[in-house]
Write a protein that holds these residues in place. Structure first.
Motif, PDB file in Angstrom:
ATOM      1  N   VAL A   1      17.559  -1.260  -7.359  1.00  0.00           N
ATOM      2  CA  VAL A   1      18.761  -1.067  -6.626  1.00  0.00           C
ATOM      3  C   VAL A   1      18.689  -2.104  -5.389  1.00  0.00           C
ATOM      4  N   THR A   2      19.671  -2.864  -5.273  1.00  0.00           N
ATOM      5  CA  THR A   2      19.542  -4.002  -4.149  1.00  0.00           C
ATOM      6  C   THR A   2      20.931  -4.403  -3.619  1.00  0.00           C
ATOM      7  N   GLY A   3      20.890  -5.052  -2.485  1.00  0.00           N
ATOM      8  CA  GLY A   3      22.031  -5.256  -1.668  1.00  0.00           C
ATOM      9  C   GLY A   3      22.360  -7.001  -2.342  1.00  0.00           C
ATOM     10  N   ARG A   4      21.151  -7.466  -3.055  1.00  0.00           N
ATOM     11  CA  ARG A   4      21.115  -8.789  -3.178  1.00  0.00           C
ATOM     12  C   ARG A   4      21.212  -9.052  -4.792  1.00  0.00           C
ATOM     13  N   THR A   5      22.434  -8.532  -5.444  1.00  0.00           N
ATOM     14  CA  THR A   5      22.414  -8.682  -6.904  1.00  0.00           C
ATOM     15  C   THR A   5      22.182 -10.161  -7.460  1.00  0.00           C
TER      16      THR A   5
ATOM     17  N   TYR B   1       0.798  -1.364   0.134  1.00  0.00           N
ATOM     18  CA  TYR B   1       0.004   0.163  -0.079  1.00  0.00           C
ATOM     19  C   TYR B   1       0.870   1.363   0.087  1.00  0.00           C
ATOM     20  N   THR B   2       1.934   1.095   0.745  1.00  0.00           N
ATOM     21  CA  THR B   2       3.045   2.308   0.724  1.00  0.00           C
ATOM     22  C   THR B   2       3.676   2.358  -0.556  1.00  0.00           C
ATOM     23  N   ALA B   3       4.003   1.298  -1.311  1.00  0.00           N
ATOM     24  CA  ALA B   3       4.511   1.396  -2.610  1.00  0.00           C
ATOM     25  C   ALA B   3       3.522   2.167  -3.567  1.00  0.00           C
TER      26      ALA B   3
ATOM     27  N   GLY C   1      16.026  -0.653  -1.981  1.00  0.00           N
ATOM     28  CA  GLY C   1      15.518  -1.630  -1.218  1.00  0.00           C
ATOM     29  C   GLY C   1      14.650  -2.731  -2.056  1.00  0.00           C
ATOM     30  N   ALA C   2      15.175  -2.932  -3.198  1.00  0.00           N
ATOM     31  CA  ALA C   2      14.258  -3.560  -4.283  1.00  0.00           C
ATOM     32  C   ALA C   2      13.873  -4.891  -3.964  1.00  0.00           C
ATOM     33  N   ALA C   3      14.611  -5.656  -3.288  1.00  0.00           N
ATOM     34  CA  ALA C   3      14.137  -6.968  -2.994  1.00  0.00           C
ATOM     35  C   ALA C   3      13.377  -7.065  -1.667  1.00  0.00           C
ATOM     36  N   GLY C   4      13.124  -5.972  -0.836  1.00  0.00           N
ATOM     37  CA  GLY C   4      12.161  -6.093   0.252  1.00  0.00           C
ATOM     38  C   GLY C   4      10.788  -5.798  -0.060  1.00  0.00           C
ATOM     39  N   GLY C   5       9.978  -5.765   0.641  1.00  0.00           N
ATOM     40  CA  GLY C   5       8.281  -5.496   0.664  1.00  0.00           C
ATOM     41  C   GLY C   5       8.156  -4.485  -0.231  1.00  0.00           C
ATOM     42  N   VAL C   6       8.206  -3.159   0.353  1.00  0.00           N
ATOM     43  CA  VAL C   6       7.790  -2.034  -0.413  1.00  0.00           C
ATOM     44  C   VAL C   6       8.566  -2.073  -1.977  1.00  0.00           C
ATOM     45  N   GLY C   7       9.763  -2.397  -2.003  1.00  0.00           N
ATOM     46  CA  GLY C   7      10.570  -2.343  -3.304  1.00  0.00           C
ATOM     47  C   GLY C   7       9.889  -3.173  -4.299  1.00  0.00           C
TER      48      GLY C   7
ATOM     49  N   ALA D   1      10.083   9.541  -0.662  1.00  0.00           N
ATOM     50  CA  ALA D   1      10.929   9.148   0.563  1.00  0.00           C
ATOM     51  C   ALA D   1      10.061   8.222   1.472  1.00  0.00           C
ATOM     52  N   CYS D   2      10.113   7.103   1.554  1.00  0.00           N
ATOM     53  CA  CYS D   2       9.315   6.303   2.630  1.00  0.00           C
ATOM     54  C   CYS D   2       9.938   5.630   3.923  1.00  0.00           C
ATOM     55  N   GLY D   3      11.248   5.414   3.575  1.00  0.00           N
ATOM     56  CA  GLY D   3      11.767   4.448   4.639  1.00  0.00           C
ATOM     57  C   GLY D   3      13.210   4.690   5.307  1.00  0.00           C
ATOM     58  N   LEU D   4      13.847   4.087   5.996  1.00  0.00           N
ATOM     59  CA  LEU D   4      14.878   4.481   6.722  1.00  0.00           C
ATOM     60  C   LEU D   4      15.764   3.061   7.058  1.00  0.00           C
ATOM     61  N   ALA D   5      15.708   2.125   5.866  1.00  0.00           N
ATOM     62  CA  ALA D   5      16.253   0.880   5.997  1.00  0.00           C
ATOM     63  C   ALA D   5      17.913   1.057   6.370  1.00  0.00           C
TER      64      ALA D   5
ATOM     65  N   GLY E   1       7.752  13.218   0.475  1.00  0.00           N
ATOM     66  CA  GLY E   1       7.484  12.260   1.674  1.00  0.00           C
ATOM     67  C   GLY E   1       6.288  11.452   1.763  1.00  0.00           C
ATOM     68  N   ILE E   2       6.263  10.229   2.231  1.00  0.00           N
ATOM     69  CA  ILE E   2       5.433   9.342   2.193  1.00  0.00           C
ATOM     70  C   ILE E   2       5.118   8.875   3.428  1.00  0.00           C
ATOM     71  N   ASP E   3       3.853   8.999   4.155  1.00  0.00           N
ATOM     72  CA  ASP E   3       3.398   8.347   5.298  1.00  0.00           C
ATOM     73  C   ASP E   3       2.188   7.521   5.076  1.00  0.00           C
ATOM     74  N   SER E   4       2.147   6.081   5.299  1.00  0.00           N
ATOM     75  CA  SER E   4       0.915   5.333   5.280  1.00  0.00           C
ATOM     76  C   SER E   4       0.137   5.422   6.671  1.00  0.00           C
ATOM     77  N   VAL E   5       0.819   5.628   7.880  1.00  0.00           N
ATOM     78  CA  VAL E   5       0.049   5.286   8.925  1.00  0.00           C
ATOM     79  C   VAL E   5      -0.865   6.127   9.219  1.00  0.00           C
TER      80      VAL E   5
ATOM     81  N   PRO F   1      24.056  -2.589  -8.037  1.00  0.00           N
ATOM     82  CA  PRO F   1      24.178  -3.077  -6.514  1.00  0.00           C
ATOM     83  C   PRO F   1      24.076  -1.764  -5.669  1.00  0.00           C
ATOM     84  N   ARG F   2      23.414  -1.892  -4.531  1.00  0.00           N
ATOM     85  CA  ARG F   2      23.258  -0.753  -3.747  1.00  0.00           C
ATOM     86  C   ARG F   2      24.629  -0.170  -3.169  1.00  0.00           C
ATOM     87  N   ALA F   3      25.726  -0.626  -3.442  1.00  0.00           N
ATOM     88  CA  ALA F   3      27.108  -0.083  -2.975  1.00  0.00           C
ATOM     89  C   ALA F   3      27.187   1.183  -3.788  1.00  0.00           C
TER      90      ALA F   3
HETATM   91  P1  NDP Z   1      11.762  -4.946   4.263  1.00  0.00           P
HETATM   92  O1  NDP Z   1      12.559  -5.310   5.090  1.00  0.00           O
HETATM   93  O2  NDP Z   1      10.799  -5.797   3.496  1.00  0.00           O
HETATM   94  O3  NDP Z   1      12.727  -4.214   2.993  1.00  0.00           O
HETATM   95  C1  NDP Z   1      13.728  -3.285   3.250  1.00  0.00           C
HETATM   96  C2  NDP Z   1      14.817  -3.503   2.211  1.00  0.00           C
HETATM   97  O4  NDP Z   1      15.815  -2.602   2.378  1.00  0.00           O
HETATM   98  C3  NDP Z   1      15.738  -5.005   2.426  1.00  0.00           C
HETATM   99  O5  NDP Z   1      14.927  -5.823   1.721  1.00  0.00           O
HETATM  100  C4  NDP Z   1      16.851  -4.401   1.770  1.00  0.00           C
HETATM  101  O6  NDP Z   1      16.611  -4.628   0.104  1.00  0.00           O
HETATM  102  C5  NDP Z   1      17.163  -3.115   1.959  1.00  0.00           C
HETATM  103  N1  NDP Z   1      18.013  -2.660   3.006  1.00  0.00           N
HETATM  104  C6  NDP Z   1      17.893  -3.298   4.195  1.00  0.00           C
HETATM  105  N2  NDP Z   1      18.943  -2.929   5.085  1.00  0.00           N
HETATM  106  C7  NDP Z   1      19.719  -1.936   4.309  1.00  0.00           C
HETATM  107  C8  NDP Z   1      20.746  -1.197   4.433  1.00  0.00           C
HETATM  108  N3  NDP Z   1      21.409  -0.966   5.765  1.00  0.00           N
HETATM  109  N4  NDP Z   1      21.296  -0.514   3.502  1.00  0.00           N
HETATM  110  C9  NDP Z   1      20.487  -0.357   2.266  1.00  0.00           C
HETATM  111  N5  NDP Z   1      19.402  -1.100   1.876  1.00  0.00           N
HETATM  112  C10 NDP Z   1      19.006  -1.901   2.925  1.00  0.00           C
HETATM  113  O7  NDP Z   1      11.066  -3.547   4.507  1.00  0.00           O
HETATM  114  P2  NDP Z   1       9.752  -3.198   3.828  1.00  0.00           P
HETATM  115  O8  NDP Z   1       9.828  -3.124   2.507  1.00  0.00           O
HETATM  116  O9  NDP Z   1       8.596  -3.426   4.353  1.00  0.00           O
HETATM  117  O10 NDP Z   1      10.119  -1.277   4.307  1.00  0.00           O
HETATM  118  C11 NDP Z   1      11.212  -0.623   3.885  1.00  0.00           C
HETATM  119  C12 NDP Z   1      11.207   0.651   4.518  1.00  0.00           C
HETATM  120  O11 NDP Z   1      10.057   1.394   4.444  1.00  0.00           O
HETATM  121  C13 NDP Z   1      11.385   0.502   6.080  1.00  0.00           C
HETATM  122  O12 NDP Z   1      12.409   1.553   6.511  1.00  0.00           O
HETATM  123  C14 NDP Z   1      10.088   0.718   6.574  1.00  0.00           C
HETATM  124  O13 NDP Z   1      10.132   1.142   7.879  1.00  0.00           O
HETATM  125  C15 NDP Z   1       9.727   1.868   5.941  1.00  0.00           C
HETATM  126  N6  NDP Z   1       8.086   1.881   5.408  1.00  0.00           N
HETATM  127  C16 NDP Z   1       7.704   3.056   5.540  1.00  0.00           C
HETATM  128  C17 NDP Z   1       6.239   3.129   5.592  1.00  0.00           C
HETATM  129  C18 NDP Z   1       5.641   4.786   5.727  1.00  0.00           C
HETATM  130  O14 NDP Z   1       4.264   4.864   6.163  1.00  0.00           O
HETATM  131  N7  NDP Z   1       6.497   5.826   5.535  1.00  0.00           N
HETATM  132  C19 NDP Z   1       5.257   2.064   5.357  1.00  0.00           C
HETATM  133  C20 NDP Z   1       5.910   1.044   5.000  1.00  0.00           C
HETATM  134  C21 NDP Z   1       7.529   0.698   5.115  1.00  0.00           C
HETATM  135  P3  NDP Z   1      17.915  -5.247  -0.844  1.00  0.00           P
HETATM  136  O15 NDP Z   1      18.124  -6.430  -0.229  1.00  0.00           O
HETATM  137  O16 NDP Z   1      16.964  -5.277  -2.006  1.00  0.00           O
HETATM  138  O17 NDP Z   1      18.943  -4.102  -0.764  1.00  0.00           O
END
Ligand code: NDP
Length: 327
Positions: A178-182, A130-132, A155-161, A241-245, A266-270, A198-200
């Motif tokens: 863009v991913t850490g998991r090429t 939903y955030t994506a 964060g391409a391989a994660g949920g939002v990505g 911008a929605c995250g802080l991974a 800026g994107i907030d879903s909450v 690659p995320r690097a």
């Molecule tokens: P996931 O854990 O599923 O995915 C996060 C991805 O970020 C990982 O799979 C990885 O992708 C990448 N990642 C993880 N650690 C690092 C790092 N140190 N440096 C660079 N990349 C990294 O999380 P979600 O996709 O569910 O959420 C992603 C972010 O979005 C989180 O920060 C979450 O809090 C935020 N979020 C915010 C919302 C809002 O309302 N603003 C709502 C939902 C999520 P890869 O291996 O491909 O590099």
């Protein structure tokens, strides 16, 4: 009685465990929901492990997402048997959440399960998906169209990505993952990524402005990655911008904004208003290739969630996790 994950914090420390609870323990609310599925999002991982102070009162049932059937309603909008969906509103942080077989909630937080989505599909999408979609809608609101150029998704391989790639590709954009998991390039290409980087290349400190490439971007990473995306976005482009991974910080300059007219959205879903949620979920039901959800998600039982929370935070879970709370 029902099963739930319960987080406690006392003299013996911060703990999450599977427990049997009584309906009378549920918090106040005007709609009682028999939960069918929930999910494990990044924020749920933070709540379960205690890695960040996401939980604002104890004990707490985590789970920022749920889908289920109304068991009892004192809210005019819902009747027993209705399928409902919840994302956010502080549920799983300040109000007991979805990683349980029952939940009592405020009716105003709920939306009907969108037509065309099964409960399992809705949770494969979850808050991450939903955030994506909110990110994609923000790109569109700023005028972006598929012919405008490449979109970077971090964060391409994660949920939002993962969901962002699938949506953007279906809409006709050229998506660069863009991913850490090429090593997962085949997965990202199967979702629709045209190129995998690659995320690097993005995570080290960069210049205030660099060679223009992106028409738009969906960033879940923050820190230097977000700064570098802004610095490489084309004249008039949009970065969501929605995250802080990778971190909360944003070590950037104003140069992309004042010299190239770049927009940082800026994107907030909450706390997103209800009308926006309904619009985003309606778009998800139409503009996401639902067949891709089987590739993106894996299903777990409630008892399998806790050990996976730490793995999720370490970026080791691919795509989305759906939790069948009755399995
Ligand atoms: P996931 O854990 O599923 O995915 C996060 C991805 O970020 C990982 O799979 C990885 O992708 C990448 N990642 C993880 N650690 C690092 C790092 N140190 N440096 C660079 N990349 C990294 O999380 P979600 O996709 O569910 O959420 C992603 C972010 O979005 C989180 O920060 C979450 O809090 C935020 N979020 C915010 C919302 C809002 O309302 N603003 C709502 C939902 C999520 P890869 O291996 O491909 O590099």
């Amino acid at each position: 009685m029902f099963q739930a994950i319960l987080i406690t914090k006392d003299d013996s420390g911060y703990q999450a465990g599977l427990q049997r609870l009584d309906e009378s323990q549920l918090p106040a609310g005007d709609v009682l929901v028999r939960v069918s599925h929930s999910t494990l999002n990044y924020k749920d991982g933070l709540a379960i492990t205690g890695k960040a102070p996401v939980v604002r009162q104890f004990p707490m049932v985590p789970g920022i997402d749920l889908v289920g059937q109304v068991e009892h309603s004192e809210h005019a909008g819902y009747q027993k048997g209705d399928w409902v969906l919840l994302n956010g509103w502080g549920v799983g942080e300040a109000h007991w959440g979805g990683l349980a077989q029952m939940a009592r909630l405020k009716g105003e937080w709920l939306i009907p399960l969108p037509a065309g989505l099964t409960p399992q599909q809705a949770m494969s999408i979850g808050t991450a998906g939903y955030t994506a979609m909110l990110c994609v809608m923000a790109l569109e609101r700023h005028g972006l169209q598929p012919g405008d150029g490449e979109i970077a998704v971090t964060g391409a391989a994660g949920g939002v990505g993962s969901v962002a790639i699938a949506i953007l590709a279906k809409l006709g954009y050229r998506v660069v993952a863009v991913t850490g998991r090429t090593e997962d390039a085949a997965y990202l290409q199967s979702l629709g990524a045209a190129e995998v980087l690659p995320r690097a290349q993005f995570s080290a400190p960069g210049k205030p402005l660099a060679k223009e490439r992106w028409a738009g971007a969906v960033d879940v990473v923050g820190s230097h990655t977000l700064a570098n995306l802004c610095a490489t976005t084309r004249y008039g482009g949009v970065v969501t911008a929605c995250g802080l991974a990778a971190g909360m910080d944003l070590p950037a300059t104003v140069a992309p904004f004042i010299l190239r007219g770049v927009t940082l959205a800026g994107i907030d879903s909450v706390m997103r208003p209800r009308a926006d949620r309904i619009a985003a979920w309606d778009r998800l039901a139409r503009d996401l290739d639902l067949d891709k959800l089987a590739t993106i998600s894996q299903e777990l039982s409630l008892s399998q969630v806790i050990p996976l929370a730490a793995e999720l935070l370490q970026g080791r879970i691919r795509g989305r996790i759906v939790v069948d709370v009755n399995r």
